[in-house]
Design a protein around this motif. Sequence first.
Motif, PDB file in Angstrom:
ATOM      1  N   SER A  24     124.564  75.335 -75.385  1.00 29.87           N
ATOM      2  CA  SER A  24     123.292  74.717 -75.018  1.00 29.87           C
ATOM      3  C   SER A  24     122.818  75.221 -73.665  1.00 29.87           C
ATOM      4  O   SER A  24     123.621  75.467 -72.757  1.00 29.87           O
ATOM      5  CB  SER A  24     123.441  73.189 -74.971  1.00 29.87           C
ATOM      6  N   ARG A  48     121.072  73.386 -71.793  1.00 24.57           N
ATOM      7  CA  ARG A  48     120.988  72.194 -70.945  1.00 24.57           C
ATOM      8  C   ARG A  48     122.319  71.933 -70.270  1.00 24.57           C
ATOM      9  O   ARG A  48     123.348  71.784 -70.914  1.00 24.57           O
ATOM     10  CB  ARG A  48     120.579  70.978 -71.788  1.00 24.57           C
ATOM     11  N   ARG A  53     125.235  69.884 -68.527  1.00 24.22           N
ATOM     12  CA  ARG A  53     125.694  68.511 -68.698  1.00 24.22           C
ATOM     13  C   ARG A  53     127.000  68.301 -67.937  1.00 24.22           C
ATOM     14  O   ARG A  53     127.746  69.249 -67.676  1.00 24.22           O
ATOM     15  CB  ARG A  53     125.885  68.176 -70.168  1.00 24.22           C
ATOM     16  N   ASP A  76     124.619  57.957 -79.904  1.00 26.44           N
ATOM     17  CA  ASP A  76     123.848  58.576 -78.822  1.00 26.44           C
ATOM     18  C   ASP A  76     124.757  58.946 -77.657  1.00 26.44           C
ATOM     19  O   ASP A  76     124.523  59.954 -76.975  1.00 26.44           O
ATOM     20  CB  ASP A  76     122.713  57.648 -78.368  1.00 26.44           C
ATOM     21  N   GLU A  77     125.805  58.152 -77.419  1.00 26.42           N
ATOM     22  CA  GLU A  77     126.783  58.523 -76.390  1.00 26.42           C
ATOM     23  C   GLU A  77     127.523  59.790 -76.799  1.00 26.42           C
ATOM     24  O   GLU A  77     127.741  60.694 -75.983  1.00 26.42           O
ATOM     25  CB  GLU A  77     127.771  57.377 -76.175  1.00 26.42           C
ATOM     26  N   LYS A 136     126.439  62.127 -78.751  1.00 21.28           N
ATOM     27  CA  LYS A 136     125.496  63.245 -78.677  1.00 21.28           C
ATOM     28  C   LYS A 136     125.489  63.865 -77.283  1.00 21.28           C
ATOM     29  O   LYS A 136     125.562  65.088 -77.121  1.00 21.28           O
ATOM     30  CB  LYS A 136     124.103  62.755 -79.052  1.00 21.28           C
ATOM     31  N   ASP A 137     125.417  63.027 -76.254  1.00 24.70           N
ATOM     32  CA  ASP A 137     125.377  63.552 -74.888  1.00 24.70           C
ATOM     33  C   ASP A 137     126.734  64.103 -74.448  1.00 24.70           C
ATOM     34  O   ASP A 137     126.804  65.093 -73.708  1.00 24.70           O
ATOM     35  CB  ASP A 137     124.910  62.477 -73.912  1.00 24.70           C
ATOM     36  N   LEU A 138     127.812  63.480 -74.882  1.00 21.85           N
ATOM     37  CA  LEU A 138     129.139  63.985 -74.522  1.00 21.85           C
ATOM     38  C   LEU A 138     129.379  65.373 -75.104  1.00 21.85           C
ATOM     39  O   LEU A 138     129.961  66.246 -74.446  1.00 21.85           O
ATOM     40  CB  LEU A 138     130.217  63.017 -75.009  1.00 21.85           C
ATOM     41  N   GLY A 163     127.016  67.482 -76.028  1.00 20.37           N
ATOM     42  CA  GLY A 163     125.966  68.432 -75.660  1.00 20.37           C
ATOM     43  C   GLY A 163     125.085  68.841 -76.815  1.00 20.37           C
ATOM     44  O   GLY A 163     124.592  69.970 -76.853  1.00 20.37           O
ATOM     45  N   HIS A 164     124.852  67.917 -77.758  1.00 20.18           N
ATOM     46  CA  HIS A 164     124.007  68.217 -78.904  1.00 20.18           C
ATOM     47  C   HIS A 164     122.546  67.904 -78.590  1.00 20.18           C
ATOM     48  O   HIS A 164     122.250  67.001 -77.815  1.00 20.18           O
ATOM     49  CB  HIS A 164     124.437  67.407 -80.127  1.00 20.18           C
ATOM     50  N   SER A 192     125.582  65.519 -84.195  1.00 18.12           N
ATOM     51  CA  SER A 192     126.764  64.736 -83.834  1.00 18.12           C
ATOM     52  C   SER A 192     127.383  64.055 -85.040  1.00 18.12           C
ATOM     53  O   SER A 192     128.591  63.802 -85.074  1.00 18.12           O
ATOM     54  CB  SER A 192     126.391  63.680 -82.782  1.00 18.12           C
TER      55      SER A 192
END
Length: 383
Positions: free
Chosen positions: A248, A250, A252, A339-340, A342-344, A346-347, A353
């Motif tokens: 990604s 992005r 993180r 959603d947690e 997903k961020d962990l 990096g999606h 996820s």
Amino acid sequence: MRSFRSFPVRLPSGVRYWTVVDVGYRPVPDVDEWLLHERLGRDLAESTTEAYATSVALFLEWCATVGLLWQGASAHLGRFMHWLRHYRRDEPVVLAGAPVRDARRVNAVLAAVREFLKHAVSVGTLPATALDALYDVVEDVGLPVEVRGEHGTRLRARPRHRLREPERVVDAASDEEVLALVRACLNARDRFVVLALWRAGLRRGELTGLRREDVHLVPDAARLGCGVKGAHLHVVRRPNPNGAAAKSRRRRAVPADWLVVQAYDAYVLERDAVLAGGSGDFVLVNLFRPPVGAPMRPGALNELFAELSRRAGLGRPMHPHMLRHAMATNVVAAGGTIDELKDLLGHAWLTSSEAYLHPSADRLRAAVDRVASPLVAVREQGR
């Protein structure tokens, strides 16, 4: 002898990408321009350009074999699919016998070829009508409501040439298997690799691309100029000489627990004992094979896990990505939300996820048992 092959190129800036060369090792201009655009213009990973180059080299080899110019080959991709399935390098014109490439590999090659031909249309090398042979226009009635848009059914382009792939399930490593891998490690570096993949859920390219500046394994990172609280690792996409890359764009921050912190501290002591004063800025470096001090390649993790699996006597070989799946499974089992996760991980999308959720048989049984029996409701009404 193959007519075309993929070939790595290093630019004066140090950035690497892969191109396609002919038998005289001359780059194919249109393909080279596309791959360079993918690497620099779209910031795709070096490994992606390698996969693209390998696929398009096969396409050009087929064109040369059957006597077609690639500019006019889009209408004949059905024949190319058959060639891919049965082509052998030692017998390039034999199109019979058992398939030598599975459906997933064939589809990956076709996807790369489509991207190349789409780029050729965008820069005017091919007419727009060339895309008519690549896609069917269909209604999206089979798509989930969430992605159809607010106006309901709409038209979309679907690749015309695609083989049906068998359902592919990426299994997660069990905690028992991971602990067996840890016990099979012969040094602190390898233990850190296993625990970082398992507890932080990093991809192999993210782990081998870590720099020392990305490691903030201290209680208060504010003194390091970082606003993230608690011990963590920063995943940053940047060009790396070892081919490692974060998927990604992005950036993180991934929280790290005490297991990762302790494993890293032990590894640093081991590394400093082998390399006086350290070597370079990469976290993972070669300590036990030449060139000592050079950053580890992503592929070296696959080799490491194959050896650890054998040494641990596991019933199946472990792969680095299986530990990422294990981390995701454990997070959700411990009450983490999608959603947690997903961020962990990096999606970019929640649907990405969902593929990492592997509920155990016990969890599935417990989910069913939590549903109240209708007999209970009947008894309550009778009171």
